[in-house]
Scaffold this motif. Structure first.
Motif, PDB file in Angstrom:
ATOM      1  N   GLU A  99       0.595  -1.175   0.020  1.00  7.47           N
ATOM      2  CA  GLU A  99       0.052  -0.057   0.062  1.00  7.47           C
ATOM      3  C   GLU A  99       0.902   0.931   0.243  1.00  7.47           C
ATOM      4  OE1 GLU A  99      -3.621   2.260   2.934  1.00  7.47           O
ATOM      5  OE2 GLU A  99      -2.880   0.291   2.802  1.00  7.47           O
ATOM      6  N   ALA A 100       2.250   1.366   0.772  1.00 11.17           N
ATOM      7  CA  ALA A 100       3.041   2.163   0.331  1.00 11.17           C
ATOM      8  C   ALA A 100       3.375   2.594  -0.360  1.00 11.17           C
ATOM      9  CB  ALA A 100       4.187   2.278   1.233  1.00 11.17           C
ATOM     10  N   LEU A 101       3.860   1.579  -1.392  1.00  6.96           N
ATOM     11  CA  LEU A 101       4.849   1.372  -3.160  1.00  6.96           C
ATOM     12  C   LEU A 101       3.612   2.117  -3.928  1.00  6.96           C
ATOM     13  CD1 LEU A 101       6.127   0.479  -4.971  1.00  6.96           C
ATOM     14  CD2 LEU A 101       5.193  -1.438  -4.846  1.00  6.96           C
ATOM     15  N   LEU A 102       1.743   2.076  -3.537  1.00  7.29           N
ATOM     16  CA  LEU A 102       0.762   2.563  -4.366  1.00  7.29           C
ATOM     17  C   LEU A 102       0.986   3.681  -4.056  1.00  7.29           C
ATOM     18  CD1 LEU A 102      -1.528   1.737  -6.498  1.00  7.29           C
ATOM     19  CD2 LEU A 102      -2.981   1.027  -4.284  1.00  7.29           C
ATOM     20  N   PHE A 103       0.550   4.370  -3.465  1.00  6.24           N
ATOM     21  CA  PHE A 103       0.107   5.483  -2.844  1.00  6.24           C
ATOM     22  C   PHE A 103       1.514   6.609  -2.931  1.00  6.24           C
ATOM     23  CE2 PHE A 103      -3.475   3.534  -1.365  1.00  6.24           C
ATOM     24  CZ  PHE A 103      -4.401   4.422  -1.763  1.00  6.24           C
ATOM     25  N   GLY A 104       2.642   5.809  -2.771  1.00  5.48           N
ATOM     26  CA  GLY A 104       3.817   6.633  -2.076  1.00  5.48           C
ATOM     27  C   GLY A 104       3.956   6.990  -1.152  1.00  5.48           C
ATOM     28  N   SER A 105       3.657   6.349  -0.264  1.00  8.54           N
ATOM     29  CA  SER A 105       3.926   6.842   1.395  1.00  8.54           C
ATOM     30  C   SER A 105       4.964   6.879   1.485  1.00  8.54           C
ATOM     31  CB  SER A 105       3.299   5.737   2.289  1.00  8.54           C
ATOM     32  OG  SER A 105       1.439   5.556   1.542  1.00  8.54           O
ATOM     33  N   LEU A 106       4.938   8.207   2.920  1.00  3.39           N
ATOM     34  CA  LEU A 106       5.927   7.876   3.551  1.00  3.39           C
ATOM     35  C   LEU A 106       6.932   7.320   4.619  1.00  3.39           C
ATOM     36  CD1 LEU A 106       8.678  10.840   3.775  1.00  3.39           C
ATOM     37  CD2 LEU A 106       7.203  11.271   5.380  1.00  3.39           C
ATOM     38  N   ASP A 107       5.570   6.545   5.006  1.00  6.50           N
ATOM     39  CA  ASP A 107       5.966   5.417   5.992  1.00  6.50           C
ATOM     40  C   ASP A 107       5.210   4.202   6.003  1.00  6.50           C
ATOM     41  OD1 ASP A 107       3.398   5.561   7.997  1.00  6.50           O
ATOM     42  OD2 ASP A 107       3.817   7.914   6.910  1.00  6.50           O
ATOM     43  N   THR A 108       5.504   3.351   6.725  1.00 11.89           N
ATOM     44  CA  THR A 108       4.593   2.136   6.001  1.00 11.89           C
ATOM     45  C   THR A 108       3.589   1.663   6.738  1.00 11.89           C
ATOM     46  OG1 THR A 108       6.036   1.017   7.931  1.00 11.89           O
ATOM     47  CG2 THR A 108       7.043   0.695   6.171  1.00 11.89           C
ATOM     48  N   GLN A 109       3.189   2.392   7.606  1.00 12.71           N
ATOM     49  CA  GLN A 109       2.026   2.277   8.472  1.00 12.71           C
ATOM     50  C   GLN A 109       0.908   3.832   7.323  1.00 12.71           C
ATOM     51  OE1 GLN A 109       0.804   1.186  10.756  1.00 12.71           O
ATOM     52  NE2 GLN A 109       3.021  -0.216  11.424  1.00 12.71           N
ATOM     53  N   ASN A 110       1.640   4.093   6.407  1.00 13.23           N
ATOM     54  CA  ASN A 110       0.523   4.953   5.623  1.00 13.23           C
ATOM     55  C   ASN A 110      -0.121   5.885   6.390  1.00 13.23           C
ATOM     56  OD1 ASN A 110       1.161   3.316   2.942  1.00 13.23           O
ATOM     57  ND2 ASN A 110       0.118   1.507   4.240  1.00 13.23           N
ATOM     58  N   PHE A 111       0.582   7.040   7.030  1.00 16.47           N
ATOM     59  CA  PHE A 111       0.132   7.827   7.401  1.00 16.47           C
ATOM     60  C   PHE A 111      -0.327   9.142   6.694  1.00 16.47           C
ATOM     61  CE2 PHE A 111       0.733  11.674   9.432  1.00 16.47           C
ATOM     62  CZ  PHE A 111      -0.835  12.618   9.988  1.00 16.47           C
ATOM     63  N   MET A 112       0.869   9.143   6.323  1.00 15.93           N
ATOM     64  CA  MET A 112       0.960  10.753   4.933  1.00 15.93           C
ATOM     65  C   MET A 112       1.942  10.339   3.426  1.00 15.93           C
ATOM     66  SD  MET A 112       1.740  14.480   5.697  1.00 15.93           S
ATOM     67  CE  MET A 112       0.338  15.032   6.622  1.00 15.93           C
ATOM     68  N   THR A 113       1.488  10.745   2.129  1.00 19.88           N
ATOM     69  CA  THR A 113       2.452  10.257   1.235  1.00 19.88           C
ATOM     70  C   THR A 113       3.538  11.397   0.803  1.00 19.88           C
ATOM     71  OG1 THR A 113       0.982  11.596  -0.148  1.00 19.88           O
ATOM     72  CG2 THR A 113       0.251   9.756   0.006  1.00 19.88           C
ATOM     73  N   VAL A 114       4.411  11.443   0.317  1.00 18.93           N
ATOM     74  CA  VAL A 114       4.774  12.265   0.024  1.00 18.93           C
ATOM     75  C   VAL A 114       4.297  13.205  -0.831  1.00 18.93           C
ATOM     76  CG1 VAL A 114       7.183  11.040  -0.610  1.00 18.93           C
ATOM     77  CG2 VAL A 114       5.969  11.334  -2.928  1.00 18.93           C
ATOM     78  N   ASP A 115       5.133  14.285  -1.168  1.00 14.10           N
ATOM     79  CA  ASP A 115       4.609  15.574  -1.967  1.00 14.10           C
ATOM     80  C   ASP A 115       3.574  15.442  -3.508  1.00 14.10           C
ATOM     81  OD1 ASP A 115       6.687  16.574  -2.496  1.00 14.10           O
ATOM     82  OD2 ASP A 115       6.208  18.164  -2.069  1.00 14.10           O
ATOM     83  N   LYS A 116       4.301  14.703  -4.083  1.00 17.08           N
ATOM     84  CA  LYS A 116       4.581  14.152  -5.076  1.00 17.08           C
ATOM     85  C   LYS A 116       3.911  12.692  -6.100  1.00 17.08           C
ATOM     86  CE  LYS A 116       6.973  17.842  -6.222  1.00 17.08           C
ATOM     87  NZ  LYS A 116       7.266  17.648  -5.253  1.00 17.08           N
ATOM     88  N   PRO A 117       2.653  12.672  -6.971  1.00 12.70           N
ATOM     89  CA  PRO A 117       2.449  11.520  -7.148  1.00 12.70           C
ATOM     90  C   PRO A 117       3.515   9.839  -7.363  1.00 12.70           C
ATOM     91  CG  PRO A 117       2.017  12.967  -8.663  1.00 12.70           C
ATOM     92  CD  PRO A 117       3.127  13.519  -7.661  1.00 12.70           C
ATOM     93  N   PRO A 118       3.173   8.971  -7.786  1.00  6.61           N
ATOM     94  CA  PRO A 118       4.492   7.161  -7.064  1.00  6.61           C
ATOM     95  C   PRO A 118       4.808   6.905  -8.130  1.00  6.61           C
ATOM     96  CG  PRO A 118       1.816   6.512  -7.181  1.00  6.61           C
ATOM     97  CD  PRO A 118       1.679   8.264  -7.390  1.00  6.61           C
ATOM     98  N   VAL A 119       4.971   7.473  -9.335  1.00  3.25           N
ATOM     99  CA  VAL A 119       5.387   6.397  -9.893  1.00  3.25           C
ATOM    100  C   VAL A 119       7.655   6.331  -9.739  1.00  3.25           C
ATOM    101  CG1 VAL A 119       6.591   6.928 -12.477  1.00  3.25           C
ATOM    102  CG2 VAL A 119       4.268   7.330 -12.342  1.00  3.25           C
ATOM    103  N   SER A 120       7.670   7.726  -9.587  1.00  2.00           N
ATOM    104  CA  SER A 120       9.370   7.544  -9.104  1.00  2.00           C
ATOM    105  C   SER A 120       9.611   6.318  -7.801  1.00  2.00           C
ATOM    106  CB  SER A 120       8.958   9.029  -8.913  1.00  2.00           C
ATOM    107  OG  SER A 120      10.828   8.405  -8.179  1.00  2.00           O
ATOM    108  N   GLN A 121       8.474   6.372  -7.177  1.00  2.00           N
ATOM    109  CA  GLN A 121       8.275   5.780  -6.277  1.00  2.00           C
ATOM    110  C   GLN A 121       8.419   4.012  -6.290  1.00  2.00           C
ATOM    111  OE1 GLN A 121       9.252   7.507  -3.570  1.00  2.00           O
ATOM    112  NE2 GLN A 121       9.478   9.047  -4.381  1.00  2.00           N
ATOM    113  N   TRP A 122       6.976   3.877  -6.791  1.00  4.62           N
ATOM    114  CA  TRP A 122       7.060   2.504  -7.705  1.00  4.62           C
ATOM    115  C   TRP A 122       8.708   2.017  -8.604  1.00  4.62           C
ATOM    116  CZ3 TRP A 122       2.068   4.496 -11.421  1.00  4.62           C
ATOM    117  CH2 TRP A 122       1.207   4.350 -10.794  1.00  4.62           C
ATOM    118  N   VAL A 123       9.499   2.569  -9.114  1.00  4.22           N
ATOM    119  CA  VAL A 123      10.420   2.253  -9.819  1.00  4.22           C
ATOM    120  C   VAL A 123      11.272   1.460  -8.454  1.00  4.22           C
ATOM    121  CG1 VAL A 123      12.378   2.402 -10.799  1.00  4.22           C
ATOM    122  CG2 VAL A 123      10.198   3.582 -12.066  1.00  4.22           C
ATOM    123  N   MET A 124      12.011   2.825  -7.558  1.00 11.44           N
ATOM    124  CA  MET A 124      12.598   2.529  -6.940  1.00 11.44           C
ATOM    125  C   MET A 124      11.742   1.185  -5.547  1.00 11.44           C
ATOM    126  SD  MET A 124      13.869   6.513  -6.153  1.00 11.44           S
ATOM    127  CE  MET A 124      12.706   7.120  -5.357  1.00 11.44           C
TER     128      MET A 124
END
Length: 667
Positions: A99-124
């Motif tokens: 779920e953190a990968l899907l939304f680009g969350s900053l934390d594994t508890q999925n409290f908050m995302t980074v302030d950008k969409p998640p495509v870059s986070q999907w790759v990394m």
């Protein structure tokens, strides 16, 4: 003569006409049994000629280009450590939680995302899931994106101007300082530019046969570029649309229909994620950081969209106040390269891209690219509507102008590395213009244009290096002298067919002089470590750290305390960058109160109290700087949470921080 796309042979002794092989650009008139006369039949709406087949040396050159790019960008890449810790923490979370990968969350508890969409986070994040999270698993995919971008740029320019121009474009891009910086870093810009270049490549392919499929694929690529960095990722869209509308070899109505299909493809490829954030219950997904109301489109149109371009809040979008977002914001960072400014209130206008840190990162070939655009449009002014060279100049040139003007007049939160977004356009334009000028070197316009590009780049490199005059001072003068000599030699030899080899040698020397400044700065960039929120290009300076802004320093004692917790969140702290630092050093989830600037309305005091009551948070950490009036950047942080914690829990001092144990209320 050619009738309906077929060539007709007329036999004078029989009086009958018979069809021959299809030859779209010629007419076959048989005068006798053995004599054939071919006459060109120009037409403005015929498809452009197919790309010439690759020769053996072209393949070798392309392979060398890719190997050079890979070797340069992968070299000692882990010197950059965690790069931007803000995005590194999200990559770490994505490597552990789907779920953190899907939304680009900053934390594994999925409290908050980074302030950008998640495509870059999907790759990394996916790389971290496969190979384990580390600096290498995070940054190597970024470098490989550089190789893919170079390959796509080569392929696009080759179809427009041939393999030699394509090689020039590829090497020019690989030797652009901002590319050498950001394709070895973990910001979203790398994947965004890869997708933008892919979209242009698809657009060029679409031109060859008016292909609805290829122009739709361009829309798909732009959709995912939007999901990489929102509006910045689609600034190439007008250029692709204009190029296809002008030059595609079919009727106007059909061109418009194809572009509408591409727009639909874009909306589908970008809209599915937007729809997902709307349909997914907000209570069970992370808060969309940077938005005022946990709405993805507010983030698109406000914080990461018109809010940055206009530089102020508007009633239309109800922008969330952000650091540096308004002209009266007291916060300003001046970590610019050698004192020339890199972030904050630098002056907007046409000179922005040539001054300060922008100048070092992107402007080395920009004067030549502008000359090339005018040159190609002038030399191909009478070409058919479907002329592929002119179409390429329109596409890459419009990309360069639209993107460059937006960045030039952007009002707030302008990072110089944003200029990566149109670096491929500059390099392609230089290559297309240089190839066209060389082909027309027998004319004064072609010869003069080529000299202007070489000499202009040499003079500008000399000027740029003069801003850092203490770094290899002899280099700037060598570049200037060689550029002048090569330009004179080219003027003397280019117009004479007998001196072709001398002219080619002069061009080669001129190209080396033009490339030397940007190459030197790129290699200097590769050799330096870059971490934090403001990475800079070029050699290190004794009075500044490359990218130190936004890089919080962790305390080993605090790390040990957080590692020993068993709560969902080991700690809560104001701002995402501080939370990211603790996450990376402790491998725990940390609640980032208020998001990037500390001003996002999450969590509320009631939500925070409930999480504490449910024993979900171990510690509350107050950094030294958060004690100052107004909080981070003069903005008001979540003071109500700080006040409540201070009233109910006992503080202890750990290093320079004040820490409250939320599992032990004060008695």
């Amino acid at each position: 003569m050619a009738i309906a796309g077929r060539a007709v042979s007329i036999h004078p002794f029989s009086g009958f006409a018979c069809g021959s092989q299809v030859r779209p650009r010629s007419t076959c008139l048989t005068v006798s049994v053995t004599t054939t006369l071919e006459l060109p039949v120009p037409t403005s709406d015929e498809p452009p000629e197919a790309t010439p087949p690759r020769r053996h040396w072209d393949r070798i050159g392309f392979a060398v280009l890719l190997l050079f790019t890979a070797a340069t960008y992968l070299w000692n890449i882990t010197i950059n450590g965690m790069g931007n810790q803000f995005y590194a923490a999200a990559a770490q979370a994505g490597s552990k939680d789907w779920e953190a990968l899907l939304f680009g969350s900053l934390d594994t508890q999925n409290f908050m995302t980074v302030d950008k969409p998640p495509v870059s986070q999907w790759v990394m994040g996916l790389s971290g899931q496969i190979f384990g999270f580390s600096s290498a698993s995070m940054l190597i995919p970024e470098a490989l994106m550089a190789v893919a971008t170079v390959a796509l740029l080569y392929a696009a320019v080759r179809r427009v101007s041939g393999p030699q121009a394509a090689l020039l474009a590829g090497f020019a891009f690989a030797l652009t300082p901002v590319a050498a910086l950001m394709f070895r870093f973990n910001n979203p810009d790398a994947v965004m530019v890869l997708l933008m270049t892919a979209a242009v490549y698809c657009g060029v392919r679409a031109l060859e046969r008016a292909s609805a499929r290829w122009i739709a694929l361009a829309g798909v690529a732009l959709g995912f570029a939007f999901l990489a960095k929102m509006l910045e990722g689609i600034m190439v869209m007008p250029a692709i649309g204009l190029m296809y509308l002008i030059a595609a070899p079919n009727g106007f109505g059909r061109r418009v229909l194809h572009l509408l299909g591409a727009l639909a493809a874009f909306l589908i490829s970008a809209g599915w994620f937007v729809l997902l954030t709307v349909l997914w219950p907000a209570s069970s997904r992370p808060y969309i950081a940077g938005s005022a109301d946990n709405n993805f489109m507010n983030l698109v149109l406000g914080y990461n969209g018109f809010g940055r371009v206009l530089g102020k809040n508007t009633k239309m979008f109800e922008l969330n106040p952000v650091v540096g977002a308004a002209a009266d914001t007291p916060f300003e960072v001046n970590h610019g390269h050698h004192g020339f400014g890199g972030f904050g209130r630098d002056s907007s206008g046409l000179t922005r891209l040539f001054t300060g840190e922008f100048g070092f990162e992107i402007s080395w070939l920009l004067p030549a690219a502008l000359i090339a655009l005018v040159l190609v449009l002038g030399l191909r002014g009478r070409a058919p509507r479907t002329d592929l060279v002119r179409a390429g100049a329109i596409g890459f040139g419009a990309w360069m102008l639209v993107d460059g003007l937006v960045l030039s007049y952007m009002k707030s939160m302008v990072h110089p590395y944003y200029s990566l977004s149109f670096a491929p356009a500059i390099c392609a334009m230089v290559a297309i213009g240089g190839g066209e000028a060389w082909a027309r070197r027998d004319t004064w316009l072609g010869r003069g244009g080529l000299v202007a590009m070489i000499l202009g780049t040499g003079v500008w490199s000399w000027w740029l290096l003069g801003r850092n005059a203490g770094w290899f001072p002899a280099m700037r003068w060598s570049i200037l002298v060689v550029a002048v000599l090569a330009s004179v030699a080219l003027l003397v030899t280019a117009g004479a067919p007998a001196r072709r080899r001398l002219a080619a040698a002069a061009v080669g020397v001129g190209l080396l002089s033009a490339a030397f400044g940007t190459a030197a700065y790129s290699f200097a960039t590769v050799l330096q470590p870059h971490e934090g929120g403001m990475p800079l290009v070029g050699p290190a300076s004794p009075d500044e750290k490359h990218g130190g802004w936004g890089q919080d320093v962790d305390d080993p004692r605090l790390d040990a305390m957080l590692k020993a917790t068993h709560t969902d969140f080991s700690a809560a702290i104001d701002r995402s960058s501080a939370a990211a630092t603790l996450e990376l050093s402790t491998d725990t989830a940390v609640m980032a109160i208020g998001g990037f600037g500390g001003t996002d309305p999450a969590p509320t005091l009631g939500e925070f109290e409930q999480d504490v009551a449910n024993h979900r948070i171990g510690y509350y950490v107050v950094q030294k700087d958060d004690h100052r009036p107004g909080g981070f950047g003069g903005r008001t942080p979540h003071a109500d949470i700080a006040t409540w914690v201070a009233a109910h829990f006992t503080p202890t001092t750990v290093g320079s921080d004040t820490v409250y144990d939320l599992t032990a209320p004060a008695t």
